[in-house]
Scaffold this active site. Structure first.
Site, PDB file in Angstrom:
ATOM      1  CB  SER A 126      -0.856  -0.032   1.269  1.00  0.00           C
ATOM      2  OG  SER A 126      -1.477   1.208   1.477  1.00  0.00           O
ATOM      3  CE1 TYR A 151      -4.182  -2.935   5.660  1.00  0.00           C
ATOM      4  CE2 TYR A 151      -3.561  -0.651   5.258  1.00  0.00           C
ATOM      5  CZ  TYR A 151      -3.895  -1.904   4.782  1.00  0.00           C
ATOM      6  OH  TYR A 151      -3.926  -2.122   3.419  1.00  0.00           O
ATOM      7  CE  LYS A 155      -1.558  -4.485   3.437  1.00  0.00           C
ATOM      8  NZ  LYS A 155      -1.856  -5.813   2.897  1.00  0.00           N
TER       9      LYS A 155
END
Ligand code: NAD
Ligand code: WQD
Length: 340
Positions: A126, A151, A155
């Site tokens: 992302s 979150y 990544k």
């Protein structure tokens, strides 16, 4: 026919990628635990491609089930790993859920890659890894900033895990850093199905236009941007899906330059929230009820991709417009809400 495992293949981006894979002649097997998707997506996929993909309902957090799956599917040649939890706010409330779901699942899959000699692995990363960028557009060489949510951190850590796994084995991996995916398949057979109140802009817009939400809150108009609202790089999910096929082919044909590669997937254009609202109204003819409210904590000001590396090295370019994406998102929303 090469057999490709798509984890999270009933989800938003995964389902669109399954269509492109099947249209490109791959045999697809999907794993999904349906935690954020519906079994009905399988029907949509079959309607579009006229081929039902194989599907196993399986939770990738259960290592024994993952091991058993690979024992039964020893002919898999590549994996596209979408399965993850993706709500930034929820990750702040429940970080361990995010670390478990986004990291354990990756590790279990990579252990099976090692066991069965599966060398081709595409990962959903992302643009969140860049945080608030120092300069725009953002190239892949821009520094990865300290994550502002668990979150985002998953990544960053996942990319590091992949890099390390590639460095000691025959594994080849591409991490695709998505900017903001929007839109739906043109047939409206598949699209985005957010659970509960949408956190993302476009589903909130379409739900507001459909009368499911009263009004859209535009989070801030006092940012240092042209119209004061935040700027993002919104990319049509079908363009994004196609990039996965290109990336997979790169690995299958051993065209990668290093064992671990990273590509930005965006359009290269930044659009403000107010521009998206205006474009939605213009494209669909729907009047959108919205108001300006305070900034949303944690939002970065302006983010858009430098797409040169993906264009020149990967050989992929976003082709669809913002209008295409918003029209398809609206067509999908109307189908879901049974609006004529
Ligand atoms: P999604 O929630 O629609 O799809 C993820 C799918 O994975 C769902 O169908 C869910 O049921 C499944 N899943 C989750 N945990 C699982 C588990 N333990 N076992 C099996 N299946 C599981 O999300 P999406 O928008 O399609 O995102 C796909 C990937 O792309 C995710 O990794 C996400 O972090 C990443 N990503 C998404 C965006 C975005 O804005 N949508 C942006 C950048 C990166
Ligand atoms: C876009 C713009 C909001 C909703 C998030 C994740 C990121 C990535 C993509 C996975 C922002 C504004 C939004 C609303 C609004 N996901 N907005 N009213 O924040 O760029 O990124 O999704 O990796 O990690 O953080 O996307 O769609 O939430 O917001 O004004 O009701 O729309 O402030 O400027 P974002 P978004």
């Amino acid at each position: 026919m090469k057999k490709i495992l798509v984890t999270g293949g009933l989800g938003y981006i995964g389902s669109h990628t399954v269509v492109e894979l099947q249209n490109s002649g791959f045999q697809v097997i999907i794993i999904d635990n349906l935690s954020n998707s519906s079994i009905d997506v399988l029907e949509g996929l079959t309607n579009i491609t006229k081929t039902a993909p194989s599907f196993e309902r399986l939770d990738l957090r259960i290592k024994a089930d993952v091991t058993d799956f690979f024992k039964r599917n020893q002919d898999i040649e590549g994996i596209i790993h979408f399965a993850a939890s993706k709500a930034v706010g929820e990750s702040v409330e429940n970080p361990l859920l995010y670390y478990e779901n986004n990291l354990n699942t990756l590790i279990y899959l990579l252990q099976e890659c090692k066991a069965y000699g599966i060398n081709n692995f595409i990962f959903s990363s992302s643009c969140t890894v860049y945080g608030e960028p120092d300069s725009l557009p953002i190239t892949e060489n821009a520094p990865v900033k300290a994550a502002t949510s668990p979150y985002g951190n998953t990544k960053q850590i996942s990319e590091e895990i992949l890099k390390d796994a590639c460095s000691i084995s025959t594994l080849k991996s591409i991490a695709l850093r998505y900017f903001n995916p929007i839109g739906a398949h043109e047939t409206a057979e598949i699209g985005e199905l957010p659970a509960g109140v949408p956190q993302n802009l476009v589903p909130f817009i379409t739900q507001t236009a459909a009368g499911v939400r009263k009004e859209l809150s535009v989070f801030g108009d006092d940012y240092p941007t042209e119209d004061g609202s935040c700027v993002r790089d919104y990319i049509h999910v079908v363009d994004l899906a196609k990039a996965h096929v290109t990336a997979l082919q790169r690995l299958l044909l051993n065209k990668n330059e290093t064992q671990f590669e990273v590509f930005n997937l965006g359009t290269g254009r930044g659009s403000s929230v107010l521009e998206v609202v205006e474009s939605f109204e213009k494209t669909t003819g729907e009047k959108l009820n919205y108001k300006i409210v305070d900034r949303r904590p944690g939002d970065v000001i302006s983010v858009y991709a430098d797409t040169k590396k993906a264009n020149e090295i990967l050989g992929w370019k976003a082709e669809k417009t913002m209008e295409d994406a918003l029209a398809s998102a609206w067509k999908w929303e109307k189908k879901v809400r049974e609006i004529a």
